[in-house]
Design a protein around this motif. Structure first.
Motif, PDB file in Angstrom:
ATOM      1  N   GLY A 261       0.772  -1.190   0.000  1.00 35.29           N
ATOM      2  CA  GLY A 261       0.000   0.000   0.000  1.00 35.29           C
ATOM      3  C   GLY A 261       0.820   1.265   0.000  1.00 35.29           C
ATOM      4  N   ALA A 262       1.259   1.678   1.191  1.00 28.49           N
ATOM      5  CA  ALA A 262       1.947   2.965   1.337  1.00 28.49           C
ATOM      6  C   ALA A 262       3.284   2.961   0.600  1.00 28.49           C
ATOM      7  N   LEU A 263       4.035   1.865   0.681  1.00 18.82           N
ATOM      8  CA  LEU A 263       5.323   1.790   0.000  1.00 18.82           C
ATOM      9  C   LEU A 263       5.145   1.873  -1.510  1.00 18.82           C
ATOM     10  N   ALA A 264       4.141   1.202  -2.028  1.00 19.70           N
ATOM     11  CA  ALA A 264       3.872   1.259  -3.472  1.00 19.70           C
ATOM     12  C   ALA A 264       3.495   2.677  -3.898  1.00 19.70           C
ATOM     13  N   LEU A 265       2.706   3.358  -3.086  1.00 19.50           N
ATOM     14  CA  LEU A 265       2.316   4.737  -3.401  1.00 19.50           C
ATOM     15  C   LEU A 265       3.533   5.658  -3.384  1.00 19.50           C
ATOM     16  N   ARG A 266       4.411   5.498  -2.386  1.00 21.06           N
ATOM     17  CA  ARG A 266       5.641   6.300  -2.322  1.00 21.06           C
ATOM     18  C   ARG A 266       6.500   6.068  -3.560  1.00 21.06           C
ATOM     19  N   ARG A 267       6.673   4.803  -3.931  1.00 21.20           N
ATOM     20  CA  ARG A 267       7.495   4.485  -5.101  1.00 21.20           C
ATOM     21  C   ARG A 267       6.893   5.078  -6.372  1.00 21.20           C
ATOM     22  N   TRP A 268       5.585   4.999  -6.503  1.00 21.79           N
ATOM     23  CA  TRP A 268       4.931   5.552  -7.686  1.00 21.79           C
ATOM     24  C   TRP A 268       5.137   7.069  -7.739  1.00 21.79           C
ATOM     25  N   CYS A 269       4.936   7.739  -6.615  1.00 22.35           N
ATOM     26  CA  CYS A 269       5.125   9.196  -6.572  1.00 22.35           C
ATOM     27  C   CYS A 269       6.563   9.586  -6.877  1.00 22.35           C
ATOM     28  N   ARG A 270       7.512   8.828  -6.348  1.00 25.30           N
ATOM     29  CA  ARG A 270       8.918   9.112  -6.626  1.00 25.30           C
ATOM     30  C   ARG A 270       9.215   8.960  -8.118  1.00 25.30           C
ATOM     31  N   GLY A 271       8.645   7.948  -8.736  1.00 29.96           N
ATOM     32  CA  GLY A 271       8.836   7.765 -10.173  1.00 29.96           C
ATOM     33  C   GLY A 271       8.228   8.900 -10.979  1.00 29.96           C
ATOM     34  N   GLN A 272       7.032   9.323 -10.592  1.00 25.93           N
ATOM     35  CA  GLN A 272       6.386  10.452 -11.274  1.00 25.93           C
ATOM     36  C   GLN A 272       7.192  11.729 -11.080  1.00 25.93           C
ATOM     37  N   ALA A 273       7.688  11.932  -9.866  1.00 25.22           N
ATOM     38  CA  ALA A 273       8.494  13.121  -9.589  1.00 25.22           C
ATOM     39  C   ALA A 273       9.764  13.118 -10.440  1.00 25.22           C
ATOM     40  N   ALA A 274      10.416  11.965 -10.564  1.00 27.11           N
ATOM     41  CA  ALA A 274      11.635  11.866 -11.371  1.00 27.11           C
ATOM     42  C   ALA A 274      11.346  12.143 -12.843  1.00 27.11           C
ATOM     43  N   ARG A 275      10.149  11.815 -13.288  1.00 22.56           N
ATOM     44  CA  ARG A 275       9.771  12.025 -14.690  1.00 22.56           C
ATOM     45  C   ARG A 275       9.335  13.461 -14.952  1.00 22.56           C
ATOM     46  N   LEU A 276       8.619  14.084 -14.012  1.00 22.43           N
ATOM     47  CA  LEU A 276       8.003  15.384 -14.255  1.00 22.43           C
ATOM     48  C   LEU A 276       8.784  16.595 -13.726  1.00 22.43           C
ATOM     49  N   LEU A 277       9.421  16.465 -12.585  1.00 18.71           N
ATOM     50  CA  LEU A 277      10.045  17.640 -11.974  1.00 18.71           C
ATOM     51  C   LEU A 277      11.280  18.156 -12.714  1.00 18.71           C
ATOM     52  N   PRO A 278      12.220  17.296 -13.160  1.00 17.98           N
ATOM     53  CA  PRO A 278      13.384  17.853 -13.869  1.00 17.98           C
ATOM     54  C   PRO A 278      13.038  18.660 -15.117  1.00 17.98           C
ATOM     55  N   PRO A 279      12.168  18.176 -16.018  1.00 17.63           N
ATOM     56  CA  PRO A 279      11.864  19.009 -17.189  1.00 17.63           C
ATOM     57  C   PRO A 279      11.149  20.312 -16.809  1.00 17.63           C
TER      58      PRO A 279
END
Length: 167
Positions: free
Chosen positions: A1-19
């Motif tokens: 649950g929570a770990l999967a949500l954290r990992r998903w958010c981290r992946g989205q952040a890595a994809r969206l925040l740098p550009p």
């Protein structure tokens, strides 16, 4: 649950925040040699000078930039007149953003990015830094307070944990 949500958010952040950050930087003549997304325990971001060649700005940024443009009715931002900053623009650096920045309201995310970008020109929180930040984030004082509140208001699953989870 929570770990999967954290990992998903981290992946989205890595994809969206740098550009998103690179787009802001390019529009205001800041030179970045890199952007990373990390799991910082007590800060929204950090900046270091140096790091070599400036990273190329993205050609097209959807995601956060497109959403921000739609919400604000803007077609990009140049941050104003850069007269007198020719030497400062040549300074390159790296910025690290906390993955939790993805959870911020867009105006706060934009302010956070300007805050870290301004550290490329002023590596402190001096009056000169605050004047530079005010050029890009006119309501910086209110935004800084809101960033502090936002850290305290993170959802439980996004709070820093004692043992880092896998990237």
């Amino acid at each position: 649950g929570a770990l999967a949500l954290r990992r998903w958010c981290r992946g989205q952040a890595a994809r969206l925040l740098p550009p998103y950050l690179l787009q802001l930087a390019a529009g205001a003549d800041f030179c970045l040699s890199g952007v990373s997304v990390r799991d910082q325990r007590g800060r929204w971001g950090s900046c270091s000078r140096g790091g070599g060649k400036a990273a190329a700005p993205p050609r097209e940024v959807g995601g956060l930039r497109g959403l921000l443009d739609r919400l604000t009715g803007r077609k990009g931002q140049n941050g104003g007149d850069d007269a007198g900053h020719a030497d400062a623009r040549a300074v390159t650096g790296r910025i690290s953003l906390n993955w939790r920045a993805l959870l911020l309201p867009l105006p706060l995310l934009e302010h956070l990015c300007w805050h870290e970008l301004c550290h490329l020109r002023q590596m402190n929180h001096s009056p000169a830094f605050r004047a530079e930040l005010a050029r890009f984030s006119p309501h910086w004082q209110d935004m800084e307070k809101a960033l502090s509140r936002s850290w305290r208001e993170l959802p439980w699953w996004a709070l820093p944990v004692s043992a880092p989870d896998a990237p």
